[in-house]
Design an enzyme around this catalytic site. Structure first.
Site, mmCIF file in Angstrom:
data_model
loop_
_atom_site.group_PDB
_atom_site.id
_atom_site.type_symbol
_atom_site.label_atom_id
_atom_site.label_comp_id
_atom_site.label_asym_id
_atom_site.label_seq_id
_atom_site.Cartn_x
_atom_site.Cartn_y
_atom_site.Cartn_z
ATOM 1 N N GLY A 1 0.806 -1.225 0.000
ATOM 2 C CA GLY A 1 0.000 0.000 0.000
ATOM 3 C C GLY A 1 0.835 1.268 0.000
ATOM 4 C CB ALA A 2 4.331 1.946 0.249
ATOM 5 C CB SER B 1 3.846 -2.037 -7.746
ATOM 6 O OG SER B 1 2.864 -2.404 -8.637
ATOM 7 C CG ASP C 1 1.633 -0.907 -10.977
ATOM 8 O OD1 ASP C 1 2.264 0.051 -11.469
ATOM 9 O OD2 ASP C 1 0.721 -0.768 -10.135
HETATM 10 P P1 ADP Z 1 0.502 -1.448 -3.667
HETATM 11 O O1 ADP Z 1 0.383 -2.339 -4.846
HETATM 12 O O2 ADP Z 1 0.860 -0.050 -4.032
HETATM 13 O O3 ADP Z 1 1.395 -1.965 -2.603
HETATM 14 P P2 ADP Z 1 -2.265 -2.178 -3.408
HETATM 15 O O4 ADP Z 1 -3.384 -1.630 -2.591
HETATM 16 O O5 ADP Z 1 -2.440 -2.229 -4.882
HETATM 17 O O6 ADP Z 1 -0.956 -1.345 -3.012
HETATM 18 O O7 ADP Z 1 -1.935 -3.660 -2.952
HETATM 19 C C1 ADP Z 1 -1.734 -3.944 -1.587
HETATM 20 C C2 ADP Z 1 -2.478 -5.216 -1.217
HETATM 21 O O8 ADP Z 1 -1.872 -6.350 -1.886
HETATM 22 C C3 ADP Z 1 -2.393 -5.559 0.244
HETATM 23 O O9 ADP Z 1 -3.406 -4.894 0.970
HETATM 24 C C4 ADP Z 1 -2.590 -7.058 0.240
HETATM 25 O O10 ADP Z 1 -3.955 -7.392 0.100
HETATM 26 C C5 ADP Z 1 -1.898 -7.470 -1.040
HETATM 27 N N1 ADP Z 1 -0.498 -7.883 -0.801
HETATM 28 C C6 ADP Z 1 0.603 -7.345 -1.345
HETATM 29 N N2 ADP Z 1 1.714 -8.009 -0.953
HETATM 30 C C7 ADP Z 1 1.319 -8.997 -0.144
HETATM 31 C C8 ADP Z 1 1.977 -10.058 0.578
HETATM 32 N N3 ADP Z 1 3.301 -10.195 0.550
HETATM 33 N N4 ADP Z 1 1.214 -10.895 1.296
HETATM 34 C C9 ADP Z 1 -0.127 -10.767 1.338
HETATM 35 N N5 ADP Z 1 -0.794 -9.811 0.693
HETATM 36 C C10 ADP Z 1 -0.115 -8.929 -0.038
HETATM 37 MG MG MG Z 2 -1.028 -2.148 -6.410
#
Ligand code: ADP
Ligand code: MG
Length: 382
Positions: free
Chosen positions: A110-111, A114, A160
């Site tokens: 969520g930063a 991606s 992404d």
């Molecule tokens: P970003 O892609 O910018 O980090 P997003 O909101 O698109 O933000 O995606 C974040 C979401 O992806 C998390 O809330 C979670 O549901 C999922 N996610 C990402 N990495 C992991 C991980 N390593 N384990 C479990 N869920 C993950």
């Molecule tokens: Mg994302």
């Protein structure tokens, strides 16, 4: 991992985007680079028709799903990302069955870096090898995007997933998101005495989700009004006449701002590429900052934390800075002279403290490789 060691371990990176933000939903140009931060999937095929998922980074333990039951809307939470990939593969007629996948990641979630694409692409890469599908990286990216669009329900573009699947070390990825034609552009920052700082603001404003869909809808509507398939088809030279056409509409001023962002941003990507091709890396700084102003004022997807990161970095010796990713929080990037990196890091940290924001996480990024299988055999002790 249950049932013995995994068959292998696959890595897929997060990314930052150097320039070309909010253009991929209009089939435009982007220039991301992969981060050294990856999501790892330790994975094995299963013969019992089950998809067994767990993540060291998500609460709730193991999620077990029947492959045959996978359908959009059927899976909640983080597991929808990897389950969506398996669903997208099967929907495309690919012969994939059950699997066990255990994830661990150092991509902040969520930063704006991606982590979602890293999770999807790690999954797709593992399934591709485990089931001998022989898919090209572009196809893996497309299936990962389909998972996020149609299974998770996030209307993201292809940038992404393409970055996570296709980037190479030492290069940014100049990508045409319409044709998926791409070129690996050398980006040796150290050779130019430079660093790329990533400033994770550690905030995500709730506004983001609806606004993202709203921006996409506005771009689609503007394209319809202009009689073109997407805003990609509005050349920079035709911007003024496009704005004149749109200004007459009831919501003309807002549509004009959205269009001006997309059209000028595609142009900035080309300008940055021309400078990088000419070896003038330092000269891209002002274009990054101009891109931020456009995202802030015309596309209206920035927020006070991102603006503060950008203005503080620029006031402290950065060559340029901009938000990266979807906006409303997440991360900014800043191109900085190596000698000024520490002072800029301190200045941004202090400015956040003075504004009573959370302390930002700041690190430098070097262009890392896209998804790959790790050259280890987990069954053989080292
Ligand atoms: P970003 O892609 O910018 O980090 P997003 O909101 O698109 O933000 O995606 C974040 C979401 O992806 C998390 O809330 C979670 O549901 C999922 N996610 C990402 N990495 C992991 C991980 N390593 N384990 C479990 N869920 C993950
Ligand atoms: Mg994302």
């Amino acid at each position: 991992m249950h049932g013995g060691p995994p068959a292998g371990v696959w890595a897929a990176p997060g990314r930052v985007n150097l320039i070309g933000e909010h253009t991929d939903t209009s089939e435009g140009l982007v220039l991301p680079l992969a981060l050294p931060h990856t999501t790892l999937a330790a994975a094995s095929a299963r013969g019992d028709g089950l998809l067994r998922l767990d993540s060291a980074d998500a609460p709730g333990g193991v999620v077990e799903l029947r492959v045959a039951d996978l359908a959009p809307g059927a899976v909640a939470g983080w597991a929808a990302y990897p389950a969506g990939v398996l669903w997208a593969m099967r929907a495309a007629g690919l012969p994939v069955g059950g699997a066990s996948l255990h994830f661990t990641s150092v991509v902040p979630t969520g930063a704006g870096l991606s982590s979602s694409a890293a999770l999807e692409v790690a999954t797709a890469s593992a399934l591709n090898d485990l089931y001998g599908l022989g898919l090209a990286a572009e196809r893996i990216a497309g299936l990962a995007q389909r998972a996020e669009n149609d299974f998770v329900g996030v209307p993201c573009g292809i940038m992404d997933q393409m970055a996570s699947a296709c980037c190479t070390a030492g290069h940014a990825l100049y990508l045409d998101t319409r044709s998926l034609a791409h070129r690996h552009v050398p980006l040796d920052l150290a050779a130019h005495g430079l660093r790329l700082l990533v400033i994770d603001t550690r905030v995500t404003h709730a506004l983001g989700d609806g606004a993202y869909a709203n921006r996409r809808a506005a771009c689609e509507r503007a394209a319809r009004e202009l009689g073109v398939p997407t805003l990609r088809d509005v050349p920079y030279a035709a911007l003024e006449s496009a704005l004149t056409t749109l200004a007459a509409l009831a919501d003309g001023p807002a549509l004009c701002r959205r269009v001006r962002h997309v059209v000028t941003e595609n142009h900035r990507v080309d300008e940055v590429i021309a400078l990088l091709d000419a070896g003038a890396v330092r000269a891209i700084g002002p274009l990054l900052t101009a891109g931020h102003a456009s995202l802030r004022d015309d596309f209206e997807v920035s927020c006070p934390e991102l603006d503060l990161a950008v203005t503080t970095a620029n006031a402290s010796g950065a060559l340029g800075a901009r938000m990266t990713g979807g906006g409303f929080g997440g991360s900014a990037i800043s191109l900085v002279p190596e000698a000024a990196a520490d002072a800029i890091t301190t200045a941004v940290t202090e400015a956040f403290a003075a504004a009573a924001h959370l302390p930002p996480r700041i690190f430098s990024a070097t262009p890392a490789p896209g998804a790959h299988r790790l050259p280890i055999d987990p069954a053989t002790p080292a």
